[in-house]
Design a protein around this motif. Structure first.
Motif, PDB file in Angstrom:
ATOM      1  N   MET A 112      38.146  36.281 -36.747  1.00  0.00           N
ATOM      2  CA  MET A 112      38.860  36.156 -38.010  1.00  0.00           C
ATOM      3  C   MET A 112      38.030  36.619 -39.199  1.00  0.00           C
ATOM      4  SD  MET A 112      41.156  32.717 -37.400  1.00  0.00           S
ATOM      5  CE  MET A 112      39.989  31.767 -36.429  1.00  0.00           C
ATOM      6  N   ILE A 142      44.775  37.573 -31.377  1.00  0.00           N
ATOM      7  CA  ILE A 142      44.028  38.623 -32.068  1.00  0.00           C
ATOM      8  C   ILE A 142      43.396  39.638 -31.117  1.00  0.00           C
ATOM      9  CG2 ILE A 142      42.024  39.053 -33.557  1.00  0.00           C
ATOM     10  CD1 ILE A 142      42.585  36.304 -34.840  1.00  0.00           C
ATOM     11  N   GLN A 209      45.032  43.760 -43.176  1.00  0.00           N
ATOM     12  CA  GLN A 209      45.583  42.599 -42.478  1.00  0.00           C
ATOM     13  C   GLN A 209      47.078  42.761 -42.221  1.00  0.00           C
ATOM     14  OE1 GLN A 209      44.241  39.487 -45.209  1.00  0.00           O
ATOM     15  NE2 GLN A 209      42.898  38.685 -43.628  1.00  0.00           N
ATOM     16  N   GLU A 213      48.900  42.697 -38.530  1.00  0.00           N
ATOM     17  CA  GLU A 213      49.795  41.591 -38.204  1.00  0.00           C
ATOM     18  C   GLU A 213      50.707  41.332 -39.394  1.00  0.00           C
ATOM     19  OE1 GLU A 213      48.523  38.143 -35.372  1.00  0.00           O
ATOM     20  OE2 GLU A 213      48.363  37.421 -37.422  1.00  0.00           O
ATOM     21  N   ARG A 218      53.504  37.779 -37.897  1.00  0.00           N
ATOM     22  CA  ARG A 218      52.494  36.723 -37.977  1.00  0.00           C
ATOM     23  C   ARG A 218      53.108  35.325 -37.871  1.00  0.00           C
ATOM     24  NH1 ARG A 218      47.288  35.912 -40.176  1.00  0.00           N
ATOM     25  NH2 ARG A 218      47.025  33.900 -41.211  1.00  0.00           N
TER      26      ARG A 218
END
Length: 256
Positions: A112, A142, A209, A213, A218
């Motif tokens: 992350m 991820i 980002q 996603e 998301r």
């Protein structure tokens, strides 16, 4: 901010966050996750802070994941595992300085982050299935975006660990340092980021980002992640896996 399990230090515009449970290989319990959530809240809102580095105390472990002995079934903060997995709107840079073992949730924290610097002695793995759980703090969601599907599934379905060098070869680590030099490496990256426009970095990360996603994906993925985590938490196998881990014996799976 008063904390018990996490320390933080500001140097100029750089925030350094240190996971400080060395007796438990810097694994996190629920209380530590709430502490991290508050620290990331402040980082997100504080215009004076431009780059954050997260690392672990000592040279054995970055983070060995969620502490299986201490309150495994306690609820997480609203922003998710380690205050990050469900967080929205954090578009400032995060650098992981992986100083040792990054297992389970520890590797998820690194995933992350935007840049990963690793000590050459570091190792990465998602061993959750070995204790009846799954990488539902972001790992299973991820990892398939970061490496080819079969590489991701080989790691997710076996719980195998890889070295820092192998992780770098797969594109999962930006920089591998000599032993003991990981923080120096992380600060080099941070200083380079500080030479750039903060708004440009913010917008760059926001767009990157979204491309990896988008919000339309998301939300449903995170909801599924939480649903599966809740179901697994109620399973007999996860309780057997934790018991076997604590008793240092092979687990006996029933599939229930």
């Amino acid at each position: 901010m008063s904390t018990t399990f996490i320390t933080s230090e500001v140097s100029g515009q750089i925030l350094t966050i240190t996971l400080n449970r060395p007796q438990a290989l810097n694994s996190l319990n629920a209380a530590a996750c709430f502490e991290l959530a508050a620290i990331f809240d402040d980082y997100q809102d504080n215009d004076e802070l431009r780059v954050a580095i997260i690392t672990g105390t000592g040279d054995r472990a970055f983070c060995a994941g969620h502490d299986l002995v201490d309150d495994f079934f306690e609820p997480m903060p609203e922003s998710g595992w380690a205050g990050l997995s469900l967080r929205k709107g954090l578009h400032k840079p995060l650098i992981a300085a992986v100083n040792g073992l990054a297992l389970g949730g520890g590797w998820e924290i690194a995933m992350m982050c935007d840049v990963v610097v690793a000590d050459q002695r570091a190792t990465f793995g998602l061993p959750e299935p070995k204790v009846g759980f799954a990488a539902l703090g972001g790992g299973a969601r991820i990892l398939p975006h970061r490496v080819p599907y079969h590489i991701a599934m080989g790691l997710l379905l076996t719980g195998k660990s890889i070295s820092a060098e192998k992780a770098a070869q797969l594109g999962l680590v930006n920089d591998v340092t000599e032993p003991g030099a990981v923080m120096a490496g992380a600060y080099r990256w941070a200083r380079e980021m500080l030479t750039c426009s903060p708004k440009a970095l913010y917008f760059s990360k926001q767009l990157a980002q979204a491309s990896m996603e988008p919000d339309s994906l998301r939300g449903p993925l995170q909801s599924l992640e939480q649903e599966l985590a809740g179901e697994l938490a109620q399973s007999k196998d996860v309780r057997e896996g934790i018991a076997a881990f604590m008793q240092k014996r092979p687990p006996v799976w029933t599939g229930h």
